[in-house]
Design a protein around this motif. Sequence first.
Motif, mmCIF file in Angstrom:
data_model
loop_
_atom_site.group_PDB
_atom_site.id
_atom_site.type_symbol
_atom_site.label_atom_id
_atom_site.label_comp_id
_atom_site.label_asym_id
_atom_site.label_seq_id
_atom_site.Cartn_x
_atom_site.Cartn_y
_atom_site.Cartn_z
ATOM 1 N N ILE A 1 30.330 3.412 -1.655
ATOM 2 C CA ILE A 1 29.326 2.813 -2.539
ATOM 3 C C ILE A 1 28.115 2.607 -1.640
ATOM 4 O O ILE A 1 28.072 1.677 -0.845
ATOM 5 C CB ILE A 1 29.804 1.487 -3.149
ATOM 6 C CG1 ILE A 1 31.062 1.702 -3.981
ATOM 7 C CG2 ILE A 1 28.706 0.878 -4.020
ATOM 8 C CD1 ILE A 1 31.630 0.425 -4.578
ATOM 9 N N PRO A 2 27.122 3.494 -1.706
ATOM 10 C CA PRO A 2 26.130 3.619 -0.621
ATOM 11 C C PRO A 2 25.043 2.552 -0.632
ATOM 12 O O PRO A 2 23.864 2.827 -0.890
ATOM 13 C CB PRO A 2 25.557 5.013 -0.846
ATOM 14 C CG PRO A 2 25.653 5.214 -2.325
ATOM 15 C CD PRO A 2 26.935 4.530 -2.734
ATOM 16 N N CYS A 3 25.427 1.316 -0.322
ATOM 17 C CA CYS A 3 24.440 0.241 -0.259
ATOM 18 C C CYS A 3 23.422 0.481 0.852
ATOM 19 O O CYS A 3 22.319 -0.084 0.815
ATOM 20 C CB CYS A 3 25.131 -1.108 -0.078
ATOM 21 S SG CYS A 3 26.337 -1.165 1.256
ATOM 22 N N HIS A 4 23.750 1.338 1.811
ATOM 23 C CA HIS A 4 22.803 1.648 2.882
ATOM 24 C C HIS A 4 21.590 2.418 2.364
ATOM 25 O O HIS A 4 20.567 2.492 3.046
ATOM 26 C CB HIS A 4 23.493 2.455 3.982
ATOM 27 C CG HIS A 4 24.117 3.731 3.504
ATOM 28 N ND1 HIS A 4 25.382 3.777 2.946
ATOM 29 C CD2 HIS A 4 23.658 5.013 3.469
ATOM 30 C CE1 HIS A 4 25.680 5.017 2.613
ATOM 31 N NE2 HIS A 4 24.647 5.776 2.916
ATOM 32 N N ARG A 5 21.662 2.967 1.148
ATOM 33 C CA ARG A 5 20.535 3.732 0.592
ATOM 34 C C ARG A 5 19.564 2.859 -0.190
ATOM 35 O O ARG A 5 18.599 3.374 -0.749
ATOM 36 C CB ARG A 5 21.059 4.859 -0.308
ATOM 37 C CG ARG A 5 21.886 5.890 0.447
ATOM 38 C CD ARG A 5 22.435 6.971 -0.462
ATOM 39 N NE ARG A 5 23.479 7.726 0.233
ATOM 40 C CZ ARG A 5 24.439 8.405 -0.369
ATOM 41 N NH1 ARG A 5 24.488 8.434 -1.695
ATOM 42 N NH2 ARG A 5 25.352 9.051 0.327
ATOM 43 N N ALA A 6 19.791 1.565 -0.231
ATOM 44 C CA ALA A 6 18.884 0.637 -0.909
ATOM 45 C C ALA A 6 17.961 0.005 0.121
ATOM 46 O O ALA A 6 18.430 -0.602 1.092
ATOM 47 C CB ALA A 6 19.673 -0.431 -1.650
ATOM 48 N N LEU A 7 16.655 0.161 -0.087
ATOM 49 C CA LEU A 7 15.657 -0.353 0.842
ATOM 50 C C LEU A 7 14.755 -1.348 0.129
ATOM 51 O O LEU A 7 14.724 -1.412 -1.097
ATOM 52 C CB LEU A 7 14.790 0.789 1.393
ATOM 53 C CG LEU A 7 15.517 1.997 2.001
ATOM 54 C CD1 LEU A 7 14.487 3.027 2.460
ATOM 55 C CD2 LEU A 7 16.410 1.579 3.148
ATOM 56 N N ARG A 8 13.993 -2.094 0.908
ATOM 57 C CA ARG A 8 12.962 -2.946 0.331
ATOM 58 C C ARG A 8 11.794 -2.084 -0.139
ATOM 59 O O ARG A 8 11.636 -0.941 0.275
ATOM 60 C CB ARG A 8 12.481 -3.965 1.359
ATOM 61 C CG ARG A 8 13.518 -5.027 1.676
ATOM 62 C CD ARG A 8 13.039 -5.951 2.771
ATOM 63 N NE ARG A 8 14.008 -7.018 3.038
ATOM 64 C CZ ARG A 8 13.993 -7.784 4.114
ATOM 65 N NH1 ARG A 8 13.049 -7.598 5.033
ATOM 66 N NH2 ARG A 8 14.907 -8.720 4.277
ATOM 67 N N ARG A 9 10.981 -2.652 -0.993
ATOM 68 C CA ARG A 9 9.877 -1.890 -1.584
ATOM 69 C C ARG A 9 8.916 -1.366 -0.530
ATOM 70 O O ARG A 9 8.302 -0.306 -0.697
ATOM 71 C CB ARG A 9 9.122 -2.757 -2.592
ATOM 72 C CG ARG A 9 8.044 -2.002 -3.356
ATOM 73 C CD ARG A 9 7.348 -2.917 -4.349
ATOM 74 N NE ARG A 9 8.261 -3.417 -5.367
ATOM 75 C CZ ARG A 9 7.915 -4.265 -6.331
ATOM 76 N NH1 ARG A 9 6.661 -4.704 -6.391
ATOM 77 N NH2 ARG A 9 8.796 -4.676 -7.223
ATOM 78 N N ASP A 10 8.763 -2.077 0.592
ATOM 79 C CA ASP A 10 7.827 -1.645 1.626
ATOM 80 C C ASP A 10 8.427 -0.614 2.573
ATOM 81 O O ASP A 10 7.779 -0.187 3.536
ATOM 82 C CB ASP A 10 7.319 -2.845 2.423
ATOM 83 C CG ASP A 10 8.437 -3.551 3.205
ATOM 84 O OD1 ASP A 10 9.602 -3.123 3.104
ATOM 85 O OD2 ASP A 10 8.129 -4.518 3.910
#
Length: 279
Positions: free
Chosen positions: A244-253
């Motif tokens: 479940i690739p939570c590492h692919r979620a970044l902040r908007r900046d």
Amino acid sequence: MTDQSPAYHYAVIARALKVIDEAGPNLTLDDLAQRMDMSPAHFQRTFSQWVGISPKRYQQYLTLDHARRMLADRFTTLETAIETGLSGTGRLHDLFLTWEAMTPGDFARGGEGLTIRWGWFDSPFGPAIVMGTDRGLCGMGFAAEMGAEAAFEDLLRRWPKATFVEDPTALRPWVLDAFGTDGVGKTPLHLIGAPFQIKVWEALMRIPTGHVTTYSEIAGIIGNPKAVRAVGTAVGRNPISFLIPCHRALRRDGSLGGYHWGLPVKRAILAWESARTGM
């Protein structure tokens, strides 16, 4: 730990991350190898075995602004991914996931009545603690940064009333498939979480390999555009890291944000995926 093990390779990469962060991306191969007490040939060989490209090119994926470039060049709107079927394509090693979720009532009981098998495995990102039920993998964490005891206890606390049995043999086929070591077709997942968390985790699984998205994008897709903070919490509580690739979620900046198992692991996973997808 042998020179051929994934965990050994990760240890070398983790050390390289720190060296590059401190000294910058322009170090020569000889300089990098010397700083890590390895011969240039040994260092080059270990790098190639782990990522399949030269250390010089790999340094491009390890620089601090890599995540920002990913967000600019490979941002994936989840809505488009769903409409075009990207959720099932582009995964490493032709990996396809099947998953089912525990009912809210079962989750509320804290895993009571569940038998969860567990074991330690080498992974490309250091030692991995993996857990699973008869339905599929339900937990995966990495110990390279927080240590084995803390990683193990972290997953145990999530389902306090479950029965835990050490049984790595039962999990091994799924684990080998998950890391592309011995693909057997599918890796089943058993999602154990609250309904809102499961919505977020399902959204994460729609992000293609080598692409990224933002917390706010996920919030919009699941129908709660103002719930960015709650989405971030759910991402951080993802029990099955990497798959479940939570590492692919970044902040908007474009900054990395947090990562439950340590930011060096998150950066290593993103770089590993980028190198393998050639993006």
